[in-house]
Design a protein around this motif. Structure first.
Motif, PDB file in Angstrom:
ATOM      1  N   THR A 290      -2.180  16.358  13.185  1.00 56.45           N
ATOM      2  CA  THR A 290      -2.335  15.750  11.810  1.00 56.45           C
ATOM      3  C   THR A 290      -1.555  14.420  12.065  1.00 56.45           C
ATOM      4  OG1 THR A 290      -2.504  17.745  10.608  1.00 56.45           O
ATOM      5  CG2 THR A 290      -1.748  15.587   9.321  1.00 56.45           C
ATOM      6  N   LEU A 291      -0.304  14.291  12.688  1.00 59.89           N
ATOM      7  CA  LEU A 291       0.386  12.992  12.866  1.00 59.89           C
ATOM      8  C   LEU A 291      -0.186  12.307  14.135  1.00 59.89           C
ATOM      9  CD1 LEU A 291       3.844  14.700  11.961  1.00 59.89           C
ATOM     10  CD2 LEU A 291       2.445  13.251  10.275  1.00 59.89           C
ATOM     11  N   GLY A 292      -0.512  12.780  14.952  1.00 58.81           N
ATOM     12  CA  GLY A 292      -1.045  12.379  16.035  1.00 58.81           C
ATOM     13  C   GLY A 292       0.451  11.785  17.211  1.00 58.81           C
ATOM     14  N   VAL A 293       1.360  12.805  16.870  1.00 58.19           N
ATOM     15  CA  VAL A 293       2.565  12.848  17.428  1.00 58.19           C
ATOM     16  C   VAL A 293       3.055  14.244  17.820  1.00 58.19           C
ATOM     17  CG1 VAL A 293       4.998  12.006  17.548  1.00 58.19           C
ATOM     18  CG2 VAL A 293       3.427  10.579  16.455  1.00 58.19           C
ATOM     19  N   LEU A 442      -5.376   6.734  -0.710  1.00 58.47           N
ATOM     20  CA  LEU A 442      -5.810   5.943   0.725  1.00 58.47           C
ATOM     21  C   LEU A 442      -6.731   6.813   1.283  1.00 58.47           C
ATOM     22  CD1 LEU A 442      -2.141   4.955   1.937  1.00 58.47           C
ATOM     23  CD2 LEU A 442      -3.700   3.308   0.904  1.00 58.47           C
ATOM     24  N   GLY A 443      -6.940   8.061   0.943  1.00 61.09           N
ATOM     25  CA  GLY A 443      -7.624   8.823   1.886  1.00 61.09           C
ATOM     26  C   GLY A 443      -6.874   9.199   2.955  1.00 61.09           C
ATOM     27  N   ASN A 444      -7.334  10.516   3.519  1.00 62.09           N
ATOM     28  CA  ASN A 444      -6.613  11.239   4.566  1.00 62.09           C
ATOM     29  C   ASN A 444      -6.572  10.403   5.910  1.00 62.09           C
ATOM     30  OD1 ASN A 444      -5.940  13.566   3.158  1.00 62.09           O
ATOM     31  ND2 ASN A 444      -7.650  14.870   3.914  1.00 62.09           N
ATOM     32  N   GLU A 445      -7.427   9.777   6.355  1.00 59.37           N
ATOM     33  CA  GLU A 445      -7.434   9.084   7.578  1.00 59.37           C
ATOM     34  C   GLU A 445      -6.615   7.895   7.588  1.00 59.37           C
ATOM     35  OE1 GLU A 445     -10.757   7.003  10.620  1.00 59.37           O
ATOM     36  OE2 GLU A 445     -11.407   7.897   8.700  1.00 59.37           O
ATOM     37  N   ALA A 446      -6.778   6.826   6.687  1.00 55.11           N
ATOM     38  CA  ALA A 446      -5.815   5.927   6.621  1.00 55.11           C
ATOM     39  C   ALA A 446      -4.438   6.294   6.258  1.00 55.11           C
ATOM     40  CB  ALA A 446      -6.230   5.080   5.502  1.00 55.11           C
ATOM     41  N   PHE A 447      -4.139   7.482   5.629  1.00 58.37           N
ATOM     42  CA  PHE A 447      -2.659   7.886   5.181  1.00 58.37           C
ATOM     43  C   PHE A 447      -2.180   8.379   6.542  1.00 58.37           C
ATOM     44  CE2 PHE A 447       0.165  11.325   3.975  1.00 58.37           C
ATOM     45  CZ  PHE A 447       0.895  10.697   2.902  1.00 58.37           C
ATOM     46  N   TYR A 448      -2.960   9.296   7.285  1.00 54.37           N
ATOM     47  CA  TYR A 448      -2.174   9.517   8.508  1.00 54.37           C
ATOM     48  C   TYR A 448      -2.127   8.648   9.489  1.00 54.37           C
ATOM     49  CZ  TYR A 448      -2.606  14.183   6.001  1.00 54.37           C
ATOM     50  OH  TYR A 448      -2.379  15.177   5.222  1.00 54.37           O
ATOM     51  N   LYS A 449      -2.965   7.705   9.514  1.00 50.75           N
ATOM     52  CA  LYS A 449      -2.865   6.683  10.847  1.00 50.75           C
ATOM     53  C   LYS A 449      -1.488   5.888  10.388  1.00 50.75           C
ATOM     54  CE  LYS A 449      -5.051   2.584  12.522  1.00 50.75           C
ATOM     55  NZ  LYS A 449      -6.020   1.695  12.492  1.00 50.75           N
ATOM     56  N   GLY A 450      -1.369   5.574   9.044  1.00 42.50           N
ATOM     57  CA  GLY A 450      -0.023   5.130   8.602  1.00 42.50           C
ATOM     58  C   GLY A 450       1.303   5.680   8.917  1.00 42.50           C
ATOM     59  N   LEU A 451       1.030   6.931   8.840  1.00 47.72           N
ATOM     60  CA  LEU A 451       2.353   7.794   9.104  1.00 47.72           C
ATOM     61  C   LEU A 451       2.596   7.882  10.480  1.00 47.72           C
ATOM     62  CD1 LEU A 451       2.308  11.094   6.998  1.00 47.72           C
ATOM     63  CD2 LEU A 451       2.923   8.772   6.421  1.00 47.72           C
ATOM     64  N   ASN A 452       1.424   7.699  11.543  1.00 48.44           N
ATOM     65  CA  ASN A 452       1.380   7.943  12.971  1.00 48.44           C
ATOM     66  C   ASN A 452       2.107   6.293  13.115  1.00 48.44           C
ATOM     67  OD1 ASN A 452      -0.134   6.335  15.243  1.00 48.44           O
ATOM     68  ND2 ASN A 452       0.205   8.771  15.690  1.00 48.44           N
ATOM     69  N   ALA A 465      11.926   3.313   3.504  1.00 45.11           N
ATOM     70  CA  ALA A 465      10.660   3.088   2.529  1.00 45.11           C
ATOM     71  C   ALA A 465       9.956   1.793   2.888  1.00 45.11           C
ATOM     72  CB  ALA A 465      10.860   3.459   0.999  1.00 45.11           C
ATOM     73  N   GLN A 466      10.569   0.858   3.139  1.00 44.23           N
ATOM     74  CA  GLN A 466       9.728  -0.549   3.432  1.00 44.23           C
ATOM     75  C   GLN A 466       8.932  -0.465   4.790  1.00 44.23           C
ATOM     76  OE1 GLN A 466       9.289  -2.488   1.066  1.00 44.23           O
ATOM     77  NE2 GLN A 466      10.700  -3.033  -0.222  1.00 44.23           N
ATOM     78  N   GLN A 467       9.755   0.248   5.626  1.00 46.63           N
ATOM     79  CA  GLN A 467       8.877   0.234   6.714  1.00 46.63           C
ATOM     80  C   GLN A 467       7.688   1.291   6.552  1.00 46.63           C
ATOM     81  OE1 GLN A 467      12.744   1.399   8.591  1.00 46.63           O
ATOM     82  NE2 GLN A 467      12.218  -0.026  10.319  1.00 46.63           N
ATOM     83  N   LEU A 468       7.743   2.419   5.728  1.00 50.20           N
ATOM     84  CA  LEU A 468       6.662   3.289   5.440  1.00 50.20           C
ATOM     85  C   LEU A 468       5.598   2.591   4.850  1.00 50.20           C
ATOM     86  CD1 LEU A 468       5.559   5.937   5.204  1.00 50.20           C
ATOM     87  CD2 LEU A 468       6.822   6.160   3.114  1.00 50.20           C
TER      88      LEU A 468
END
Length: 832
Positions: A290-293, A442-452, A465-468
């Motif tokens: 899910t996280l790509g990590v 955001l939708g799953n795809e964009a959200f998890y790409k952001g977490l990655n 939080a600002q980096q997030l």
């Protein structure tokens, strides 16, 4: 750190609210704490930790740890000739700098017993490192420190039953570092913004097992019957994530891909290791994808210890759990997602959010704990289905909304009285709900790409939080300042009133939205689903103002207008739907919360046909949580409901696949006190579920107390959970002094929440036993409980129940117990 709702003290606090909320409301408002005006800046970095090497051994009799440390550091940027280390309550014997393999003593000042100022041998620059050697003794039991709502003690190192005198309790040693308690067992710069590799050598009795971060690199048997285990963690992490555990544990070896996954349990629970923790490899795989990590650490171990001061702790690669998570097969039959499994995945997710990337300061704890809370919903959705996830998410929101002062606190909090205060329902439950809203927006795809992006950019470093926000903006291409400003850097939540008007002449449906909270007005993107003409149409809208009016042109009057169709908003709402509209919602809208809202809406209208249809249908809801809710909601004194419900309840007792539903159905039938159900209750006593057996015993007790007394005696050798509570109820109602020993033992060994739940019955029995010493034992137990949990409101409850005992003993002319009651009440009142 574990999700707060699993912490005994906070669960206790919620349960006690009915007892003491009214008295709190009458108190004079307290002046604002001056500490809240202090800006809590991120700690300055003068020196950076590089590597920490420890060599430790333990003195069980004195509760001491003898340590030798070699800590390597370097200046962060500016040259320096000084070093300050956190070192709480220690004897510091030698502090030296290591030069060419020799220890050169250094001057140091250690006046406050909290930190030590060291004069280095020269000025060091940030391109050179140095190693400090420290010979010290840690004395955790002599340390005067306080804990928090999340972590009820802060002495860092714990000796459990060290002399072996407590029966049925293992001898253990374990550590607890968060927030800044690792410095109670080794000198360090005890801040989350620091990162260091580590090596720990523990010398222990050969019969014991050890666990620490990273890899077990060597074991050496010593001539004196001890063994030295050396653990090495090659990847940097923060000092609060260091851990040690020593004791008699059985290790169940599992794996994820080619990495070790191990479960450390007390020997009697070892046969159930897979049942308790067996989902772990699957969860590691799910989160990694899910996280790509990929899971970043050498191994993942989970250990269960006694007398833990919190729920669980995400020590890097070695999570520590309180004993509540372990159980036998029979106990686990009644343990559903929120009974430990959510904590297991919560701590696992921390291995990314908290350990891999760590909050740079406690003010930004949200990037640790809000994510771990969010992960519970994420896993529930993946593994158990959306209804389980939505219920979990909803309960979290209610826990936040019920907290009286939570609406005044920002999620990112630069002002607090104590860093421990940040571990609260805002950081956990509100923060997790906010992330779920952001995922929906955001939708799953964009959200998890952001977490990655966030994780890979800040790997083995710190985040805030600002980096997030920047990572999610990079992924989505959307500006998110509006979202972060109101949800992360602002306080509170919308209080939303929703009303409707249909104009048949113009075929116009109007929806009126009004926010009534004090403070900021929230921008709320939401879905509005309109059910009309046999189909659902979704409209995506924004509420931007305090009052917004939305109009929809329709062919005919809609059956339902469902505002917040995804049921995702963190909001306290009043929704002015009609009974018929709520009934339509139950049968046609798809989500858990759609159905729950309908059940709640009809609960006080059970005389009406539409309400009855909803409740009877809900007894057969596809989700066990709503079946359970429906059973608790129906009023069996209503003839129509009783006649329709009884056969359904009987079937649920016999065939439902959820033990909690079976138990709740038995309780409902038991309340009827109908002798025709006696055989059903007797059959239920053969269940493997303690909850079902307990419900059956309570139901029999309502019909035939003498029979219940005789039956209860059959279970004294094997009872837990609901069965134990039922036995205490039966004995407290009808038992004599002969049953006091059992009741007293169960109360003494119960968890805080179970103790609170049993106070009424326990005090009733203490009030009527014949022997004064038994009554005084009861008073002593209730007094100790009230004092220990007085900060959560237990003091008032304890005084109430002790007073009840006192009144009964006065009638029995038991002067000694009356005096003991007065003394106990005074002690509770005198405790601060």
């Amino acid at each position: 750190m574990t999700d707060l709702k699993l912490l005994s003290t906070l669960l206790l606090s919620a349960a006690l609210s009915a007892t003491f909320t009214s008295s709190q409301a009458q108190q004079t408002p307290q002046p604002e704490d001056p500490a809240l005006k202090i800006y809590r800046e991120t700690p300055r970095k003068v020196n950076d930790l590089v590597h920490t090497k420890l060599d430790v051994r333990f003195d069980y009799k004195k509760h001491y740890m003898y340590g030798k440390e070699w800590v390597t550091l370097k200046p962060h940027f500016y040259p320096t000739d000084t070093l300050r280390l956190d070192a709480k309550g220690m004897d510091l014997k030698t502090i030296a700098v290591v030069k060419n393999g020799k220890n050169v003593p250094l001057k140091f000042t250690y006046q406050d017993s909290l930190s030590v100022a060291i004069k280095l041998d020269k000025v060091y620059r940030n391109n050179e490192s140095y190693t400090i050697y420290i010979d010290y003794t840690a004395k955790p039991n002599e340390l005067k420190v306080k804990g928090s709502a999340a972590i009820n003690d802060a002495k860092g190192l714990y000796f459990i039953n060290p002399d072996g005198t407590e029966k049925d309790k293992p001898t253990q040693i374990w550590t607890q570092g968060e927030t800044e308690s690792s410095s109670a067992w080794f000198p360090t710069i005890d801040k989350p913004s620091q990162k260091t590799t580590e090596e720990i050598s523990m010398t222990v009795l050969s019969k014991y097992v050890t666990l620490s971060n990273g890899k077990l690199v060597s074991q050496k048997n010593n001539a004196d019957g001890t063994r030295t285990d050396t653990w090495k963690q090659d990847l940097p992490h923060s000092p609060y994530l260091f851990m040690m555990a020593v004791g008699d544990f059985k290790i169940y070896k599992d794996k994820w891909r080619n990495k070790e996954v191990n479960y450390y349990l007390e020997p009697k629970y070892a046969p159930y290791a897979k049942e308790i923790f067996g989902m772990t490899p699957e969860a590691i795989e799910f989160y990694s994808k899910t996280l790509g990590v990929d899971y970043p650490w050498y191994k993942y171990s989970q250990i269960v210890v006694r007398d833990y001061v919190s729920g669980a702790m995400e020590n890097t690669s070695a999570t520590l759990h309180g004993a509540y998570v372990q159980g036998t097969h029979r106990e686990l039959l009644d343990a559903y997602y929120d009974d430990g499994r959510s904590t297991i995945v919560h701590e696992l997710f921390h291995q990314w959010f908290g350990d891999y990337v760590t909050a740079e300061s406690w003010s930004n704890l949200t990037v640790n704990e809000s994510f771990a809370n969010f992960s519970e919903t994420l896993w529930a959705e993946h593994k158990y289905g959306k209804d389980v996830a939505d219920e979990h998410n909803y309960i979290d929101m209610q826990n936040y909304l019920r907290s009286p002062d939570a609406r005044t606190k920002n999620l990112v909090r630069f002002h607090y009285a104590d860093k421990e205060d940040v571990f609260d329902v805002v950081t956990y439950q509100k923060g997790g709900r906010i992330l779920n809203m952001l995922r929906n927006y955001l939708g799953n795809e964009a959200f998890y790409k952001g977490l990655n992006i966030y994780l890979t950019t800040n790997a083995f470093k710190n985040g805030e939080a600002q980096q997030l926000r920047l990572a999610l903006e990079q992924a989505s291409g959307l500006d998110l300042n509006w979202f972060f400003n109101q949800w992360y850097y602002g306080a509170g939540h919308p209080i939303l009133d929703i009303s409707y008007k249909w104009d048949d002449a113009t075929k116009t449906q109007t929806v009126y939205l009004q926010q009534s909270q004090d403070g900021q007005i929230f921008k709320l993107p939401m879905a509005i689903d309109i059910y009309a003409g046999g189909k659902k149409t979704r409209h995506k809208v924004w509420m931007n103002n305090q009052h917004d009016t939305l109009t929809f042109k329709l062919a005919s009057k809609p059956d339902l207008v469902n505002v917040d169709g995804d049921k995702i908003l963190l909001v306290k709402k009043t929704d002015h739907k009609t009974l018929q509209e709520f009934a339509f919602q139950y049968f046609n809208a798809p989500l858990y919360l759609d159905r729950l809202e309908a059940i709640n809406a009809v609960a006080d209208k059970q005389g009406e046909k539409d309400a009855q249809k909803v409740l009877i249908a809900a007894l057969n809801d596809k989700y066990y949580g709503l079946r359970n809710k429906a059973i608790r909601t129906i009023k069996l004194d209503n003839d129509a409901i009783r006649n329709a419900a009884q056969p359904i309840l009987a079937r649920l007792v016999q065939t439902d696949d959820n033990t909690l539903v079976q138990a709740q159905a038995i309780a409902a039938l038991g309340s009827l006190k109908a002798s025709g159900n006696m055989n059903l209750f007797k059959q239920a006593l053969s269940s493997q579920s303690y909850a079902v057996q307990g419900a059956a015993l309570n139901a029999i007790n309502l019909l035939d107390p003498a029979l219940a007394m005789n039956l209860a005696k059959n279970y004294e050798a094997d009872n837990k959970g609901g069965l134990t509570a039922a036995m205490m109820n039966v004995y407290a109602t009808s038992g004599t002094d002969a049953q006091w020993a059992f009741v007293y033992k169960q109360f003494d060994e119960a968890a805080p929440q179970a103790k609170y739940n049993a106070l009424d019955k326990f005090s009733a029995m203490a009030g009527r036993v014949q022997k004064p010493e038994y009554a005084q034992q009861g008073i002593s137990q209730i007094k100790d409980f009230g004092i220990k949990y007085k900060p959560q409101g237990a003091g008032d409850a304890a005084i109430k129940f002790i007073t009840n005992i006192k009144e009964k003993r006065e009638q029995m002319h038991d002067d000694a117990t009356v005096k003991a009651a007065d003394d106990a009440i005074k002690q509770i009142n005198d405790t601060k």
